[in-house]
Every structure is written in structure tokens, then in C-alpha cells.
Design a protein around this motif. Structure first.
Motif, PDB file in Angstrom:
ATOM      1  N   LEU A  40      45.979  38.698  49.945  1.00 46.63           N
ATOM      2  CA  LEU A  40      47.016  39.199  49.049  1.00 46.63           C
ATOM      3  C   LEU A  40      46.526  39.375  47.616  1.00 46.63           C
ATOM      4  O   LEU A  40      46.981  40.275  46.914  1.00 46.63           O
ATOM      5  CB  LEU A  40      48.219  38.243  49.067  1.00 46.63           C
ATOM      6  N   ILE A  41      45.613  38.516  47.177  1.00 52.17           N
ATOM      7  CA  ILE A  41      45.192  38.579  45.777  1.00 52.17           C
ATOM      8  C   ILE A  41      44.086  39.611  45.562  1.00 52.17           C
ATOM      9  O   ILE A  41      43.742  39.933  44.417  1.00 52.17           O
ATOM     10  CB  ILE A  41      44.728  37.184  45.279  1.00 52.17           C
ATOM     11  N   ILE A  42      43.541  40.175  46.646  1.00 52.12           N
ATOM     12  CA  ILE A  42      42.436  41.126  46.513  1.00 52.12           C
ATOM     13  C   ILE A  42      42.831  42.338  45.684  1.00 52.12           C
ATOM     14  O   ILE A  42      42.119  42.732  44.748  1.00 52.12           O
ATOM     15  CB  ILE A  42      41.924  41.569  47.907  1.00 52.12           C
ATOM     16  N   VAL A  43      43.968  42.956  46.003  1.00 51.13           N
ATOM     17  CA  VAL A  43      44.382  44.171  45.286  1.00 51.13           C
ATOM     18  C   VAL A  43      44.623  43.890  43.799  1.00 51.13           C
ATOM     19  O   VAL A  43      44.097  44.607  42.932  1.00 51.13           O
ATOM     20  CB  VAL A  43      45.619  44.813  45.944  1.00 51.13           C
ATOM     21  N   PRO A  44      45.418  42.867  43.425  1.00 50.59           N
ATOM     22  CA  PRO A  44      45.579  42.553  42.006  1.00 50.59           C
ATOM     23  C   PRO A  44      44.247  42.234  41.322  1.00 50.59           C
ATOM     24  O   PRO A  44      44.023  42.648  40.170  1.00 50.59           O
ATOM     25  CB  PRO A  44      46.498  41.331  42.008  1.00 50.59           C
ATOM     26  N   ALA A  45      43.357  41.524  42.019  1.00 47.26           N
ATOM     27  CA  ALA A  45      42.065  41.175  41.422  1.00 47.26           C
ATOM     28  C   ALA A  45      41.241  42.425  41.136  1.00 47.26           C
ATOM     29  O   ALA A  45      40.622  42.549  40.070  1.00 47.26           O
ATOM     30  CB  ALA A  45      41.299  40.228  42.341  1.00 47.26           C
ATOM     31  N   ILE A  46      41.234  43.366  42.080  1.00 46.92           N
ATOM     32  CA  ILE A  46      40.490  44.611  41.883  1.00 46.92           C
ATOM     33  C   ILE A  46      41.110  45.436  40.762  1.00 46.92           C
ATOM     34  O   ILE A  46      40.401  46.021  39.923  1.00 46.92           O
ATOM     35  CB  ILE A  46      40.453  45.430  43.192  1.00 46.92           C
ATOM     36  N   TYR A  47      42.453  45.481  40.736  1.00 47.06           N
ATOM     37  CA  TYR A  47      43.126  46.258  39.690  1.00 47.06           C
ATOM     38  C   TYR A  47      42.750  45.749  38.294  1.00 47.06           C
ATOM     39  O   TYR A  47      42.485  46.543  37.377  1.00 47.06           O
ATOM     40  CB  TYR A  47      44.640  46.187  39.872  1.00 47.06           C
ATOM     41  N   PHE A  48      42.729  44.417  38.129  1.00 49.98           N
ATOM     42  CA  PHE A  48      42.457  43.854  36.813  1.00 49.98           C
ATOM     43  C   PHE A  48      40.963  43.692  36.525  1.00 49.98           C
ATOM     44  O   PHE A  48      40.587  43.261  35.426  1.00 49.98           O
ATOM     45  CB  PHE A  48      43.152  42.501  36.656  1.00 49.98           C
ATOM     46  N   LEU A  49      40.130  44.054  37.479  1.00 49.56           N
ATOM     47  CA  LEU A  49      38.692  43.885  37.304  1.00 49.56           C
ATOM     48  C   LEU A  49      38.173  44.625  36.072  1.00 49.56           C
ATOM     49  O   LEU A  49      37.314  44.117  35.342  1.00 49.56           O
ATOM     50  CB  LEU A  49      37.966  44.379  38.562  1.00 49.56           C
ATOM     51  N   THR A  50      38.709  45.832  35.823  1.00 47.46           N
ATOM     52  CA  THR A  50      38.276  46.616  34.657  1.00 47.46           C
ATOM     53  C   THR A  50      39.271  46.513  33.504  1.00 47.46           C
ATOM     54  O   THR A  50      39.107  47.187  32.481  1.00 47.46           O
ATOM     55  CB  THR A  50      38.106  48.098  35.045  1.00 47.46           C
ATOM     56  N   ARG A  51      40.309  45.698  33.659  1.00 44.80           N
ATOM     57  CA  ARG A  51      41.357  45.609  32.646  1.00 44.80           C
ATOM     58  C   ARG A  51      41.522  44.196  32.079  1.00 44.80           C
ATOM     59  O   ARG A  51      42.346  43.981  31.205  1.00 44.80           O
ATOM     60  CB  ARG A  51      42.696  46.074  33.240  1.00 44.80           C
ATOM     61  N   ALA A  52      40.757  43.257  32.599  1.00 42.55           N
ATOM     62  CA  ALA A  52      40.880  41.867  32.145  1.00 42.55           C
ATOM     63  C   ALA A  52      40.374  41.708  30.715  1.00 42.55           C
ATOM     64  O   ALA A  52      39.498  42.449  30.255  1.00 42.55           O
ATOM     65  CB  ALA A  52      40.091  40.949  33.076  1.00 42.55           C
ATOM     66  N   ASP A  53      40.938  40.745  30.030  1.00 37.65           N
ATOM     67  CA  ASP A  53      40.553  40.465  28.644  1.00 37.65           C
ATOM     68  C   ASP A  53      39.374  39.495  28.638  1.00 37.65           C
ATOM     69  O   ASP A  53      39.497  38.324  28.297  1.00 37.65           O
ATOM     70  CB  ASP A  53      41.757  39.860  27.901  1.00 37.65           C
ATOM     71  N   TYR A  54      38.203  40.011  29.009  1.00 33.73           N
ATOM     72  CA  TYR A  54      37.048  39.139  29.216  1.00 33.73           C
ATOM     73  C   TYR A  54      36.593  38.418  27.950  1.00 33.73           C
ATOM     74  O   TYR A  54      36.036  37.324  28.020  1.00 33.73           O
ATOM     75  CB  TYR A  54      35.881  39.940  29.796  1.00 33.73           C
ATOM     76  N   LYS A  55      36.866  39.022  26.804  1.00 33.92           N
ATOM     77  CA  LYS A  55      36.403  38.382  25.558  1.00 33.92           C
ATOM     78  C   LYS A  55      37.114  37.063  25.304  1.00 33.92           C
ATOM     79  O   LYS A  55      36.614  36.215  24.553  1.00 33.92           O
ATOM     80  CB  LYS A  55      36.596  39.328  24.371  1.00 33.92           C
ATOM     81  N   ASN A  56      38.258  36.865  25.945  1.00 31.99           N
ATOM     82  CA  ASN A  56      38.985  35.610  25.793  1.00 31.99           C
ATOM     83  C   ASN A  56      38.821  34.669  26.989  1.00 31.99           C
ATOM     84  O   ASN A  56      39.490  33.638  27.064  1.00 31.99           O
ATOM     85  CB  ASN A  56      40.476  35.886  25.559  1.00 31.99           C
ATOM     86  N   TYR A  57      37.938  35.027  27.908  1.00 35.24           N
ATOM     87  CA  TYR A  57      37.668  34.132  29.027  1.00 35.24           C
ATOM     88  C   TYR A  57      36.947  32.881  28.516  1.00 35.24           C
ATOM     89  O   TYR A  57      36.165  32.939  27.564  1.00 35.24           O
ATOM     90  CB  TYR A  57      36.797  34.827  30.076  1.00 35.24           C
ATOM     91  N   SER A  58      37.211  31.780  29.164  1.00 35.62           N
ATOM     92  CA  SER A  58      36.589  30.517  28.759  1.00 35.62           C
ATOM     93  C   SER A  58      35.110  30.488  29.148  1.00 35.62           C
ATOM     94  O   SER A  58      34.650  31.236  30.013  1.00 35.62           O
ATOM     95  CB  SER A  58      37.306  29.348  29.434  1.00 35.62           C
ATOM     96  N   LYS A  59      34.375  29.588  28.510  1.00 33.35           N
ATOM     97  CA  LYS A  59      32.963  29.416  28.846  1.00 33.35           C
ATOM     98  C   LYS A  59      32.801  28.901  30.269  1.00 33.35           C
ATOM     99  O   LYS A  59      31.840  29.244  30.957  1.00 33.35           O
ATOM    100  CB  LYS A  59      32.314  28.456  27.853  1.00 33.35           C
TER     101      LYS A  59
END
Length: 396
Positions: A40-59
């Protein structure tokens, strides 16, 4: 983030919440349900793959991703000894989902989750897990599992489907979450009834005890003082002493149920074999999940005891050392340490619950290889992804 088409947003919302709900229902009950959670989470994960706010991801998120790549590389460079070929690479999905689920979970918590939906998740999680515990306890004493309709001869509580070690360590994770929520009950009382929490805590405490799994017990007991670690160091030290005494009493009362010299010797032999595997292949080890295929032959080669006993290293530390080498072990320690420090700096209830959870995961993993077992990894990675969410973003 760009505006999402309403139809697509509804689809993503249903799939993400569905994944969370199935996690809640299946973490201690069903690997089949958990596989559906990933689907179930595959589609949302793929959708946000190029839209995620990576600069705010934790170390810690990047450390987890680095560890995932090292795990994959460890399999690729060890094909000369790989019994299962490239198959172990697919097991890296657990770690990858831990990273990829951050974006859809964060988006959903911020834009779609509300008090009612959180309550449903919590009640589903607690009821499903407690059901598994009750079935396990009943099966232990009746020697019959009413769900699988099979006779059992277990002398330990093995949960719903009879896997003692897997169930016990997931129960340790569950119990530290329940303990934390009881401790922080005023902060979560709008989501769940406090008296309900007390009942769930009592039933599952008995369930965890009856597993007679020493590593799970130890992890849980060591995790409890970390509820006080940040704000009250005196209570932290006092509770460590009190729980040490309690642990000795519980260990003594349990007697022959937990005093298992043969099991101790088998674990020690696996640790020795993992060290020798590291010495042979120090950079990437034998390859993720490959050590367990070679542990017996390594023992024979170096005249290590308990030759008849093989399998994984029965320790996350030694498993990572033997199967992914120095690079994998370093990445593992970086991930755990960064995760702990990040949760220590936050003040929301998710972070405060995560702090002792991380301790339980690390300590219980010193004597069991939860880092290589799918049923445990589902729990660990789900917990990690959710801890990357700031609860203050949730709608009231």
C-alpha cells in the motif's frame, strides 16, 4: 510542495492511512498483513520520491540510507560465496521502506491525520497485539492454539503463531511503547482512554514475562529508566538500581525457564564465528544474510564449539560485523546514535516515546539478530519512519 490533484490526494491518503492501519493490526500478529502494508505504501512513496523535502531530512535518515546501500553492496561483492545468489538484496527492502516511508507519513500526518484517526490507529494496535498475547498465553497453558487449531507443546508464550523469539522481541518494543504512553498519558489522553492503557499494559506485561526470553526482558527493563534520562538524572539512576534488583528477582523466580547454559554456549559460538567471518572479509563481511549460511563451516574451520548449531549471529552487532563488515557495522552505529540524539533533542510525545524504544531495540538486539528478521524489521522500520514525524504538525 506543489498542489496535489484532489482525486490523487484522496488515493494517496487512503493508501497511506491503510498502510499505517495494517501496520497497527499486523506488527505482532501477521506477516501477511505486514506485506500488504508495504504494498500500500509503494505508490505514495514513489509519488513523493521526487517531491520530498530532502533538505530537512534528519542525519539519521541519511545514515539509514547509507547502511542500506552498504547492505546491498555486501551482497554484490560476495557472490563467490553466496549460496542464495542475489536474493538477500531483496531483504534490503525493509531498510529502504524505512527511508521511503518518511515522506508519505510526514505528508499524511501534516495534512490528513486527525484525532479520530490517531485514536483508531492506537486502539487497533493495542487490541490486535493484546489479542495475540491472550492467544499465546492460552495456548501455553492449554497446549492448543484456538486460532491455528493446532496442538502445541511450547513451554513459553509464543504469541499468535508460535514464533517465540520473534514475538518476544516485538513484545519488548510494544511494552516500552505502552509504558511510555502510560507515563505520558496526560499528553495523549485525547487519543486514548488511560484506564484502557493500564489494562493493556498489565496483560502484555504478563505476556512478555511468559516468553521467558532473557534478551527481550533485558531490553525492556533497560529501556524504562530512559523515560527519565533527559529531565531527571537522579530518578534515572535510582530506577536503574531498582530495576536491576527486580531483574535479579524475576530471573531467580523464573528459574530453569531462563537458565539455559546450552543456549548461552550456542550464542557465544555464533559470536566467535561472526568475528572470524569479519577477519576473513573485513570490509563488507560475508554479505547480508550470507553469514548464517556459512556459520557452521566457519566453526569447523576454526574449531569453534557448538558446530551443530548454525544460523544468524544472534546479535545485531555481530550479525552486522560478520555479514556487512566494518562499513556495515559503522553505518549501523551511526544510524542508531544519530536517531537517539535526534529524539533526545525533541520534546514531543513521539520523540519521548522513541528514546526508550531505541534503547530497547539496541539492548535486546545484543543477544538476538533482529536486524535480519523480517517480522522484527517491520516493527523497527515502521517505528523509525513514524519518529521522523513531528507530532505538532498534526491537525487538531
Amino acid at each position: 510542495m506543489e498542489k496535489i490533484n484532489p482525486t490523487l490526494e484522496k488515493t494517496l491518503s487512503y493508501m497511506t492511512y491503510g498502510s499505517l492501519m495494517i501496520l497497527a493490526l499486523g506488527l505482532v500478529t501477521s506477516t501477511t498483513l505486514l506485506a500488504l502494508s508495504h504494498i500500500l505504501i509503494i505508490v505514495p512513496a514513489i509519488y513523493f520520491l521526487t517531491r520530498a523535502d530532502y533538505k530537512n531530512y534528519s542525519k539519521s535518515a541519511w545514515a539509514l540510507l547509507a547502511m542500506t546501500f552498504i547492505i546491498i553492496i555486501s551482497v554484490l561483492v560476495n557472490q563467490d560465496i553466496a549460496i542464495n545468489g542475489y536474493k538477500p538484496i531483496f531483504k534490503a527492502k525493509y531498510f529502504l521502506f524505512g527511508f521511503l516511508a518518511i515522506a508519505p507519513f510526514s505528508w499524511y500526518f501534516k495534512n490528513n491525520l486527525n484525532k479520530r484517526k490517531i485514536s483508531w490507529l492506537l486502539y487497533a494496535f493495542f487490541i490486535a497485539t493484546t489479542f495475540a498475547t491472550i492467544v499465546g498465553i492460552y495456548s501455553k497453558y492449554s497446549l492448543f492454539n484456538p486460532v491455528t487449531l493446532r496442538n502445541v507443546s511450547k513451554d513459553r508464550n509464543a504469541g499468535l503463531f508460535g514464533m517465540v523469539m520473534n514475538y518476544a522481541h516485538n513484545m519488548a518494543y510494544f511494552q516500552i511503547i505502552i509504558t511510555s504512553l502510560v507515563f505520558y498519558r496526560k499528553e495523549i489522553q485525547k487519543y486514548i482512554n488511560s484506564y484502557f492503557l493500564y489494562i493493556i499494559f498489565a496483560i502484555n506485561s504478563m505476556g512478555l514475562y511468559l516468553t521467558y526470553t532473557r534478551g527481550a526482558w533485558l531490553g525492556f527493563l533497560v529501556g524504562i529508566p530512559f523515560l527519565f534520562f533527559k529531565n531527571n538524572k537522579k530518578w534515572f539512576a535510582t530506577i536503574i538500581v531498582a530495576l536491576a534488583i527486580l531483574g535479579i528477582v524475576v530471573y531467580s523466580v523464573a528459574g530453569k525457564n531462563v537458565i539455559r547454559p546450552q543456549s548461552d554456549q550456542e550464542r557465544l559460538s555464533q559470536w566467535q564465528a561472526a568475528i572470524m567471518a569479519f577477519k576473513e572479509r573485513p570490509v563488507f563481511g560475508y554479505g547480508y544474510l550470507n553469514f548464517e549460511q556459512h556459520s557452521v563451516e566457519i566453526k569447523k574451520r576454526y574449531n569453534i564449539g557448538q558446530i551443530q548449531f548454525g544460523g544468524h549471529a544472534h546479535s545485531n552487532v555481530f550479525e552486522m560485523l560478520g555479514s556487512t563488515g566494518a562499513l556495515g557495522l559503522i553505518a549501523f552505529f551511526f544510524w542508531i546514535t544519530l536517531w537517539f540524539l535526534e529524539m533526545y533533542k525533541r520534546t514531543d510525545v513521539i520523540a519521548k516515546t522513541a528514546l526508550p524504544f531505541i534503547v530497547v531495540f539496541f539492548v535486546s538486539g545484543l543477544t538476538q539478530s533482529t536486524i535480519s528478521l523480517g517480522i522484527n524489521l517491520f516493527f523497527i522500520m515502521a517505528a523509525y519512519s513514524i519518529t521522523q514525524i513531528n507530532i505538532r504538525n498534526i491537525k487538531n
